[in-house]
Write a protein that holds these residues in place. Structure first.
Motif, short mmCIF file in Angstrom:
data_model
loop_
_atom_site.label_atom_id
_atom_site.label_comp_id
_atom_site.label_asym_id
_atom_site.label_seq_id
_atom_site.Cartn_x
_atom_site.Cartn_y
_atom_site.Cartn_z
N SER A 2 -3.07 -28.60 -11.42
CA SER A 2 -4.53 -28.66 -11.33
C SER A 2 -5.17 -28.36 -12.67
CB SER A 2 -5.02 -27.68 -10.27
OG SER A 2 -4.63 -26.37 -10.62
N ASN A 3 -6.39 -28.85 -12.83
CA ASN A 3 -7.17 -28.59 -14.03
C ASN A 3 -7.79 -27.21 -13.93
OD1 ASN A 3 -6.64 -31.15 -15.03
ND2 ASN A 3 -8.42 -32.03 -14.01
N VAL A 4 -7.76 -26.47 -15.03
CA VAL A 4 -8.33 -25.13 -15.07
C VAL A 4 -9.37 -25.08 -16.18
CG1 VAL A 4 -7.84 -22.68 -15.44
CG2 VAL A 4 -6.20 -24.10 -14.20
N ALA A 5 -10.52 -24.48 -15.87
CA ALA A 5 -11.59 -24.34 -16.85
C ALA A 5 -12.45 -23.13 -16.49
CB ALA A 5 -12.45 -25.59 -16.89
N SER A 6 -13.38 -22.81 -17.35
CA SER A 6 -14.31 -21.72 -17.08
C SER A 6 -15.42 -22.20 -16.18
CB SER A 6 -14.91 -21.18 -18.37
OG SER A 6 -13.91 -20.59 -19.16
N CYS A 7 -15.77 -21.38 -15.19
CA CYS A 7 -16.85 -21.70 -14.26
C CYS A 7 -18.18 -21.58 -15.02
CB CYS A 7 -16.83 -20.76 -13.08
SG CYS A 7 -18.18 -21.00 -11.93
N PRO A 8 -19.05 -22.59 -14.92
CA PRO A 8 -20.33 -22.51 -15.64
C PRO A 8 -21.27 -21.45 -15.07
CG PRO A 8 -20.26 -24.47 -14.27
CD PRO A 8 -18.91 -23.84 -14.20
N THR A 9 -21.07 -21.04 -13.81
CA THR A 9 -21.94 -20.06 -13.18
C THR A 9 -21.55 -18.63 -13.55
OG1 THR A 9 -22.20 -21.55 -11.33
CG2 THR A 9 -22.90 -19.29 -10.99
N CYS A 10 -20.26 -18.30 -13.34
CA CYS A 10 -19.83 -16.91 -13.54
C CYS A 10 -19.00 -16.71 -14.80
CB CYS A 10 -19.05 -16.42 -12.33
SG CYS A 10 -17.47 -17.25 -12.11
N GLY A 11 -18.47 -17.78 -15.38
CA GLY A 11 -17.67 -17.66 -16.59
C GLY A 11 -16.22 -17.32 -16.34
N THR A 17 -11.85 -29.47 -9.10
CA THR A 17 -11.53 -30.66 -8.33
C THR A 17 -12.74 -31.57 -8.34
OG1 THR A 17 -12.23 -29.58 -6.29
CG2 THR A 17 -9.90 -29.48 -6.80
N GLU A 18 -12.48 -32.85 -8.49
CA GLU A 18 -13.57 -33.82 -8.51
C GLU A 18 -13.39 -34.80 -7.37
OE1 GLU A 18 -14.37 -35.67 -12.27
OE2 GLU A 18 -13.91 -33.84 -13.36
N THR A 19 -14.39 -34.87 -6.48
CA THR A 19 -14.38 -35.82 -5.39
C THR A 19 -15.72 -36.52 -5.32
OG1 THR A 19 -15.04 -34.07 -3.87
CG2 THR A 19 -12.71 -34.55 -3.98
N LYS A 20 -15.68 -37.84 -5.32
CA LYS A 20 -16.90 -38.65 -5.23
C LYS A 20 -17.92 -38.29 -6.30
CE LYS A 20 -16.35 -39.33 -0.28
NZ LYS A 20 -16.93 -39.17 1.05
N GLY A 21 -17.44 -38.02 -7.50
CA GLY A 21 -18.33 -37.70 -8.61
C GLY A 21 -18.89 -36.30 -8.60
N LYS A 22 -18.48 -35.48 -7.63
CA LYS A 22 -18.97 -34.11 -7.53
C LYS A 22 -17.85 -33.15 -7.98
CE LYS A 22 -21.08 -30.86 -4.34
NZ LYS A 22 -21.51 -30.61 -2.96
N THR A 23 -18.17 -32.27 -8.92
CA THR A 23 -17.19 -31.31 -9.43
C THR A 23 -17.29 -30.01 -8.64
OG1 THR A 23 -17.43 -32.26 -11.63
CG2 THR A 23 -16.38 -30.11 -11.49
N THR A 24 -16.14 -29.53 -8.17
CA THR A 24 -16.08 -28.30 -7.41
C THR A 24 -15.22 -27.30 -8.16
OG1 THR A 24 -16.22 -29.56 -5.37
CG2 THR A 24 -15.51 -27.28 -5.18
N TYR A 25 -15.70 -26.06 -8.26
CA TYR A 25 -14.97 -24.99 -8.93
C TYR A 25 -14.45 -24.01 -7.88
CZ TYR A 25 -17.23 -26.73 -13.14
OH TYR A 25 -17.66 -27.52 -14.17
N LEU A 26 -13.16 -23.68 -7.97
CA LEU A 26 -12.53 -22.72 -7.06
C LEU A 26 -11.96 -21.59 -7.89
CD1 LEU A 26 -11.63 -21.99 -4.18
CD2 LEU A 26 -9.57 -23.33 -4.60
N ALA A 27 -12.44 -20.37 -7.66
CA ALA A 27 -12.04 -19.21 -8.47
C ALA A 27 -10.55 -18.94 -8.34
CB ALA A 27 -12.83 -17.98 -8.06
N ILE A 28 -9.95 -18.53 -9.45
CA ILE A 28 -8.54 -18.16 -9.48
C ILE A 28 -8.46 -16.64 -9.37
CG2 ILE A 28 -6.46 -18.11 -10.89
CD1 ILE A 28 -7.41 -20.68 -12.20
N GLN A 29 -7.66 -16.15 -8.44
CA GLN A 29 -7.50 -14.71 -8.28
C GLN A 29 -6.39 -14.20 -9.18
OE1 GLN A 29 -9.34 -12.62 -6.42
NE2 GLN A 29 -10.64 -14.33 -5.84
N ASP A 30 -6.67 -13.19 -9.94
CA ASP A 30 -5.69 -12.56 -10.80
C ASP A 30 -5.16 -11.34 -10.06
OD1 ASP A 30 -5.85 -11.24 -14.22
OD2 ASP A 30 -4.17 -11.54 -12.85
#
Length: 62
Positions: A2-11, A17-30
């Protein structure tokens, strides 16, 4: 993989994940972070209990 990046809301780190042109961010638990938060919660509860006991003792002394 999966692609990993910084969340624009919380950092925080998140999976993208991208579905139908909509980007969804799912937090990674450390796991280490979750463990530290648990330790902090226990410590806060311990001090809260001590403060309540001291308040009761103060009230009984009045």
């Amino acid at each position: 993989m999966s692609n990993v990046a910084s969340c624009p809301t919380c950092g925080g780190k998140s999976k993208i994940t991208e579905t139908k042109g909509k980007t969804t961010y799912l937090a990674i638990q450390d796991d280490e972070l979750v463990k530290k938060i648990g330790q902090l919660k226990k410590a806060m509860q311990k001090y809260k209990d001590k403060a309540e006991a001291l308040e009761k003792q103060l009230e009984s002394n009045k």
